[in-house]
Design a protein around this motif. Structure first.
Motif, PDB file in Angstrom:
ATOM      1  N   ASN A   1      -1.817   8.256  -2.415  1.00  0.00           N
ATOM      2  CA  ASN A   1      -2.030   8.943  -3.684  1.00  0.00           C
ATOM      3  C   ASN A   1      -0.694   9.209  -4.358  1.00  0.00           C
TER       4      ASN A   1
ATOM      5  N   PHE B   1      -2.175  -4.916   0.176  1.00  0.00           N
ATOM      6  CA  PHE B   1      -0.713  -4.781   0.119  1.00  0.00           C
ATOM      7  C   PHE B   1      -0.204  -4.192   1.433  1.00  0.00           C
TER       8      PHE B   1
ATOM      9  N   GLU C   1      -9.539  12.878  -6.275  1.00  0.00           N
ATOM     10  CA  GLU C   1     -10.244  11.748  -5.659  1.00  0.00           C
ATOM     11  C   GLU C   1      -9.748  10.433  -6.236  1.00  0.00           C
ATOM     12  N   THR C   2      -8.472  10.310  -6.301  1.00  0.00           N
ATOM     13  CA  THR C   2      -7.882   9.068  -6.794  1.00  0.00           C
ATOM     14  C   THR C   2      -7.088   8.437  -5.656  1.00  0.00           C
ATOM     15  N   ARG C   3      -6.785   7.159  -5.822  1.00  0.00           N
ATOM     16  CA  ARG C   3      -5.970   6.473  -4.821  1.00  0.00           C
ATOM     17  C   ARG C   3      -4.874   5.684  -5.526  1.00  0.00           C
ATOM     18  N   LEU C   4      -3.692   5.737  -4.942  1.00  0.00           N
ATOM     19  CA  LEU C   4      -2.597   4.939  -5.483  1.00  0.00           C
ATOM     20  C   LEU C   4      -2.992   3.466  -5.408  1.00  0.00           C
ATOM     21  N   PHE C   5      -2.818   2.762  -6.513  1.00  0.00           N
ATOM     22  CA  PHE C   5      -3.327   1.396  -6.642  1.00  0.00           C
ATOM     23  C   PHE C   5      -2.955   0.477  -5.472  1.00  0.00           C
ATOM     24  N   PRO C   6      -1.675   0.429  -5.097  1.00  0.00           N
ATOM     25  CA  PRO C   6      -1.368  -0.525  -4.007  1.00  0.00           C
ATOM     26  C   PRO C   6      -1.799  -0.029  -2.621  1.00  0.00           C
TER      27      PRO C   6
ATOM     28  N   ASN D   1      -5.081   1.235  -1.959  1.00  0.00           N
ATOM     29  CA  ASN D   1      -6.490   1.616  -2.104  1.00  0.00           C
ATOM     30  C   ASN D   1      -7.431   0.904  -1.150  1.00  0.00           C
ATOM     31  N   MET D   2      -6.900   0.107  -0.247  1.00  0.00           N
ATOM     32  CA  MET D   2      -7.761  -0.549   0.751  1.00  0.00           C
ATOM     33  C   MET D   2      -7.444  -0.022   2.136  1.00  0.00           C
TER      34      MET D   2
END
Lengths: 253, 253
Positions: free
Chosen positions: A94, A128, A113-118, A120-121
């Motif tokens: 995050n 990544f 409830e967000t996730r840092l883009f790289p 998010n898996m």
């Protein structure tokens, strides 16, 4: 600078890093135009804040998906951290945990409830896989990057957007360390050779110049043997007012 | 061109789209420098190939995560598809299904355990929600884009890399339709205003010029009311030899 970096990868990194200050970057001048909020001396404090972030999972640690090439390069950089010249940068899923405490706005401190883009898996190895190392005195951030099979663009190769993402993240991290709260204003990428999925590349970014609130940076992405240039990029980041939200500063550019 | 696009969004899209051919794009000249592999007439065939791809899930269809703004814009573009001026572009989770049959290499036809980067999350709404529409006569591709909470960069806003990804995908799709097999050579993005997570933006790309194997394109990303310019980009794509793999063509640039 890049020749030195290739030498690092080839010879074990330690010696080369110490011997190759970038002559285009003045250690003091680089922050001359910036506000007192981001003095040179705050760099190490920022690193410490990163390390002291609350108990979030640090994704920038080896896992079973890392190839031998990724592990070897990681070990070499860890070795170079021992004398303090380089610093390993933890990485969370995050944005908040990526923001040094001094730069956080009150409104941002609650977990969202967000996730840092790289990041998010959750499955290791598919997206990544990366680890960053900072060299504060050279104003340089490198990123060891292993793109997984879920980053595909052309068949068998990393999507141009995933390459842009890891460049933006690395070069952005570098900008944060010299200017505090920043935002990308321009990113220009020349794609030279596609990056095979599963390969390992070194993303090497540095600050070239600072003019007032503008931070100019450049970056190269190469194979770990230095033989293949995958991409080159330049970027402009703008230093933001750390007391205002992004939305409040929309007209700042 | 952008003014027309804003008018489309405001007035229901159908009439504006028919009335606003881009004077900078010659309907025939745009492919004059390209090889016979990508004649104008193949555009519609390519669209058909896209539509006839084997039974993969088409992610470019409404789902419960789409906001009312996204749904309204989607409906307006669907309406414009009725007279054939615009065409909805299906979207799969792998590169192979995105490649027209005529451009596929034998080695690429087997299904691989890879995922197209912007389609690598199965949970609806958390990542890239988007749908593209092609206007072949204008050599223009638009993308309705709703960034989910897992695309975060700065707190509450889309990561610059995710913006680069959707631009590269949209502009790349546009390049494919005029030049067949292509690869990004340069992507330059000016970030004007951050994109709030959960908002809806319109990515509008078009071919500006073709010189031999080079395809020059430009793109704007705006809020659906047209009032906020989030990003502007230019790109250069290189037409590849459709009989050779990317690796074989590494020296082509």
């Amino acid at each position: 600078m890049w020749r030195n970096c290739v030498r690092l990868a080839r010879r074990g990194l330690g010696r080369g890093a110490v011997l190759c200050p970038d002559p285009t970057v003045s250690h003091c001048g680089v922050v001359r135009g910036l506000s007192p909020a981001a003095p040179c001396s705050s760099l190490w404090n920022s690193v410490t804040w990163f390390s002291q972030a609350r108990q979030s999972k640090d994704y920038a640690l080896p896992n079973s998906s890392w190839s031998q090439g990724m592990m070897d390069l990681y070990s070499r950089f860890l070795e170079m951290c021992k004398d303090g010249t380089w610093k390993r940068i933890p990485s969370y899923d995050n944005s908040i945990d990526h923001t040094p405490e001094s730069l956080k706005l009150t409104s941002e401190k609650e977990r969202k409830e967000t996730r840092l883009f790289p990041r998010n898996m959750d499955t290791e190895g598919v997206g990544f896989e990366y680890a960053m190392f900072l060299n504060p005195s050279e104003k340089r951030m490198v990123c060891l990057f292993q793109p997984g099979p879920y980053l595909e663009g052309p068949s068998g190769f990393a999507h141009g957007g995933s390459t842009a993402t890891i460049i933006d993240s690395t070069i952005g991290g570098c900008a944060i360390f010299v200017a505090g709260r920043v935002m990308t204003a321009n990113l220009s990428i020349n794609y030279r050779n596609p990056i095979p999925l599963g390969s390992v590349v070194l993303v090497d970014s540095k600050v070239d110049q600072v003019e007032g609130r503008k931070v100019f940076l450049s970056c190269q992405v190469r194979s770990i043997d230095g033989q293949t240039l995958h991409a080159e990029a330049t970027a402009l980041f703008i230093q933001l007012d750390s007391t205002k939200s992004l939305q409040q500063q929309m007209s700042c550019q």
